[in-house]
Design an enzyme around this catalytic site. Structure first.
Site, mmCIF file in Angstrom:
data_model
loop_
_atom_site.group_PDB
_atom_site.id
_atom_site.type_symbol
_atom_site.label_atom_id
_atom_site.label_comp_id
_atom_site.label_asym_id
_atom_site.label_seq_id
_atom_site.Cartn_x
_atom_site.Cartn_y
_atom_site.Cartn_z
ATOM 1 N N THR A 132 54.354 -97.926 -0.811
ATOM 2 C CA THR A 132 53.216 -97.426 -0.045
ATOM 3 C C THR A 132 53.450 -95.983 0.378
ATOM 4 O O THR A 132 52.528 -95.161 0.393
ATOM 5 C CB THR A 132 52.983 -98.300 1.195
ATOM 6 N N HIS A 179 60.507 -102.142 -6.101
ATOM 7 C CA HIS A 179 60.331 -100.696 -5.992
ATOM 8 C C HIS A 179 61.549 -99.985 -6.572
ATOM 9 O O HIS A 179 62.622 -100.579 -6.692
ATOM 10 C CB HIS A 179 60.160 -100.270 -4.529
#
EC number: 2.4.3.8
Length: 213
Positions: A132, A179
């Site tokens: 994010t 990620h």
């Protein structure tokens, strides 16, 4: 604009941003000396709504009370980028709308998110999903004249080899293989080196280093 939701394009928020925060972080008094209290846009991953607030299926009061600390912020959610994110995002919108909350829900344009993903993949970030934080930095670079970022550090020790937590408020790590945080950091460091943004890694004492985005 209270109680409304919008799909977000860069021009929508060009003139309103000055403090952006990721994933509904706490801003209680124990943290504000280090992270401040101002916020204008706060991201909220649907997974957080599911995990922290039981998808707003049983009680909405805890969620509404938690949101008050963000005052008149915009709540930015990827409602349509994945099917699993639509229902939690809509629940957030209707919950805040029903109680007349000060926050306004913004839904990210899925085409924008896909374009950002392709851009960073072409530059060597190979992960199941971008963080994010990188999505938010990417948006800020297209919106703001100056961008200063804090807390973007993917390692378990700081530059002085002292242990640090993953977030300033907890040490919950991302799912393994989800990620590529070191790869993201290298790209952000490169942007810092060429002057596209300012990355603050040490404690910040100089008021001239306060973020504008």
């Amino acid at each position: 604009m209270t109680g409304s939701f919008y799909t977000l394009s860069p021009l929508t928020i060009q003139l309103i941003l000055s403090s952006l925060r990721c994933n509904l972080p706490p801003l209680s008094s124990e943290y504000t000396k280090d992270v401040g209290s101002k916020s204008h846009l706060v991201t909220a991953n649907p997974s957080i709504i599911r995990q922290r607030f039981q998808n707003l299926l049983w009680s909405r009061k805890t969620f509404v009370d938690n949101m008050k600390i963000y005052n008149h912020s915009y709540i930015y959610m990827p409602a349509f980028s994945m099917k699993t994110g639509t229902e939690p995002s809509l629940r957030v919108y209707y919950t805040l709308s029903d109680v007349g909350a000060n926050q306004t829900v913004l839904f990210a344009n899925p085409n924008f998110l896909r374009s950002i993903g392709k851009f960073w993949k072409s530059r060597g970030i190979h992960a199941k999903r971008l963080s994010t934080g990188l999505f938010l930095v990417s948006a800020a670079l297209g919106l703001c004249e100056e961008v200063a970022i804090y807390g973007f550090w993917p390692f378990s020790v700081n530059m002085h080899e002292q242990p640090i937590s993953h977030h300033y408020y907890d040490n919950v790590l991302p799912f393994s293989g989800f990620h590529a945080m070191p790869e993201e950091f290298l790209q952000l460091w490169y942007l810092h080196k060429i002057g596209a943004l300012r990355m603050q890694l040490d404690p910040c004492e100089d008021t001239s280093l306060q973020p504008t985005s």
